[in-house]
Design a protein around this motif. Structure first.
Motif, mmCIF file in Angstrom:
data_model
loop_
_atom_site.group_PDB
_atom_site.id
_atom_site.type_symbol
_atom_site.label_atom_id
_atom_site.label_comp_id
_atom_site.label_asym_id
_atom_site.label_seq_id
_atom_site.Cartn_x
_atom_site.Cartn_y
_atom_site.Cartn_z
ATOM 1 N N ASN A 4 -8.274 -11.150 -16.189
ATOM 2 C CA ASN A 4 -9.429 -11.499 -16.998
ATOM 3 C C ASN A 4 -9.370 -12.855 -17.624
ATOM 4 O O ASN A 4 -9.633 -13.067 -18.808
ATOM 5 N N ILE A 5 -9.110 -13.706 -16.807
ATOM 6 C CA ILE A 5 -9.011 -15.178 -17.396
ATOM 7 C C ILE A 5 -9.866 -16.266 -16.408
ATOM 8 O O ILE A 5 -10.013 -15.916 -15.263
ATOM 9 N N PRO A 6 -10.455 -17.329 -16.997
ATOM 10 C CA PRO A 6 -11.217 -18.262 -16.102
ATOM 11 C C PRO A 6 -10.375 -19.100 -15.255
ATOM 12 O O PRO A 6 -9.167 -18.993 -15.247
ATOM 13 N N SER A 7 -10.795 -20.016 -14.422
ATOM 14 C CA SER A 7 -10.039 -20.812 -13.417
ATOM 15 C C SER A 7 -9.597 -21.766 -14.140
ATOM 16 O O SER A 7 -9.951 -22.216 -15.192
ATOM 17 N N SER A 8 -8.219 -22.383 -13.744
ATOM 18 C CA SER A 8 -7.601 -23.391 -14.400
ATOM 19 C C SER A 8 -8.312 -24.631 -14.443
ATOM 20 O O SER A 8 -8.213 -25.448 -15.338
ATOM 21 N N ASP A 9 -9.136 -24.838 -13.231
ATOM 22 C CA ASP A 9 -9.994 -26.067 -13.325
ATOM 23 C C ASP A 9 -10.918 -26.034 -14.554
ATOM 24 O O ASP A 9 -11.145 -27.018 -14.936
ATOM 25 N N SER A 10 -11.496 -24.809 -14.882
ATOM 26 C CA SER A 10 -12.543 -24.842 -15.840
ATOM 27 C C SER A 10 -11.899 -25.183 -17.207
ATOM 28 O O SER A 10 -12.318 -25.805 -18.077
ATOM 29 N N ASP A 43 -20.572 -22.502 -16.569
ATOM 30 C CA ASP A 43 -19.750 -21.478 -15.800
ATOM 31 C C ASP A 43 -18.963 -20.826 -16.743
ATOM 32 O O ASP A 43 -18.826 -19.551 -16.800
ATOM 33 N N LEU A 44 -17.844 -21.626 -17.505
ATOM 34 C CA LEU A 44 -17.014 -21.233 -18.488
ATOM 35 C C LEU A 44 -17.703 -20.202 -19.697
ATOM 36 O O LEU A 44 -17.607 -19.506 -20.097
ATOM 37 N N GLU A 45 -18.885 -20.954 -20.194
ATOM 38 C CA GLU A 45 -19.560 -20.452 -21.154
ATOM 39 C C GLU A 45 -20.272 -18.907 -20.671
ATOM 40 O O GLU A 45 -20.084 -17.939 -21.526
ATOM 41 N N ALA A 46 -20.535 -18.721 -19.451
ATOM 42 C CA ALA A 46 -21.174 -17.511 -18.941
ATOM 43 C C ALA A 46 -20.135 -16.376 -18.748
ATOM 44 O O ALA A 46 -20.050 -15.238 -19.080
#
Length: 307
Positions: A4-10, A43-46
């Motif tokens: 449950n982690i975002p992408s490294s790019d973001s 997208d990261l905030e979402a």
């Protein structure tokens, strides 16, 4: 299972935007448009279900959640980058060749010519240690070694690189150094002797058929490379391997005083650990190719070896 982690790019984009407090400057740093940065942040905030930037003001600012997330994420990104660089360095070190080299061969041949190998094998890493004396690969950190010996030590893989041939050289600044010289003219010059091979000049004159006269006293130095520097300085004539002075002879810094070359019973050998055979194969092939054009213009005789 997916973490449950975002992408490294973001995360990288967020770190740059938080550092610059500007989507435009973050995009310039990362090679992205301002719109692409803004979309990634949205997208990261979402994903987090929390606003990271306050866009209501004239200047972009972090929200409290944004500051907390920045303070948590940035050290993790730094640690991830450090771990990645360390892993890459370990891979490079595993591919590196740790090479011990007889001092004169190292200074007078290998290092000047090594750029030719590196240009042919981009990314190759050869760690060179100049050495005088014997080496035992089993008790050393080296993968391979270039040694001066009558024969390679038993129990190791080896290949001969070149026989040690000796030819008289002197600086054009040395009075009387006007080749070609007859034996008597050569004997009249100040002769530079090798500590490791005190009878080398005696053997050379014997090969010239002029062994009846005593040798004049002269300065004595250790190693071919020291005698070479002494010859370049105009201190006298030295017996040197032609392979070690190719550039000096080509540019006229050293003159070949006589044509015969004296060949003894010693050679330079490349020896290596079997475990490193695949790694050193390109270096071995390059060295043999580079040295392969040496023509044996030798006169009979015995040339004791020097390192």
């Amino acid at each position: 299972m997916r973490r449950n982690i975002p992408s490294s790019d973001s995360l990288v984009i967020f770190e740059a935007a938080a550092r610059h407090l500007s989507f435009t400057r973050a995009g310039e740093e990362l090679g992205l448009t301002q719109g692409a940065v803004s979309r990634q942040i949205l997208d990261l905030e979402a994903f987090l279900e929390a606003p990271l930037f306050d866009r209501s003001r004239r200047a972009l600012a972090l929200t409290e959640a944004g500051r907390d997330y920045r303070d948590s994420v940035c050290p993790l990104l730094d640690a991830l980058e450090s771990a990645t660089l360390q892993a890459q360095a370990q891979r490079t070190l595993r591919r590196a060749i740790n090479l011990s080299v007889a001092a004169s061969f190292c200074n007078r041949w290998l290092i000047p010519k090594l750029p030719g190998f590196v240009s042919r094998h981009p990314g190759a890493l050869v760690n060179v240690s100049s050495r005088v004396g014997r080496i035992d690969l089993d008790s050393s950190p080296f993968d391979a070694a270039i040694i001066n010996a009558a024969a390679p030590p038993p129990g190791v893989a080896s290949v001969p690189l070149m026989p040690i041939r000796l030819v008289p050289y002197a600086s054009p600044r040395l009075p009387g150094a006007r080749p070609p010289l007859a034996a008597a003219q050569l004997r009249a010059l100040p002769l530079l002797h090798l500590y490791e091979a005190p009878k080398a000049w005696e053997a050379y004159f014997q090969a010239m058929g002029a062994a009846d006269a005593p040798l004049p006293a002269g300065a004595q130095h250790t190693l071919f490379l020291v005698n070479c520097e002494a010859a370049l300085a105009g201190l006298g004539a030295a017996l040197l391997p032609p392979e070690f002075v190719e550039e000096d002879e080509r540019t006229g810094r050293l003159l070949r005083l006589a044509e015969p070359a004296l060949v003894g019973d010693r050679s330079y050998f490349l020896i290596w650990r079997e475990a490193a055979a695949e790694r050193i194969a390109p270096l071995r092939a390059w060295m043999l190719e580079t040295l392969g054009g040496v023509a044996p213009d030798a006169a009979p005789g015995s040339a004791p070896g020097a390192r």
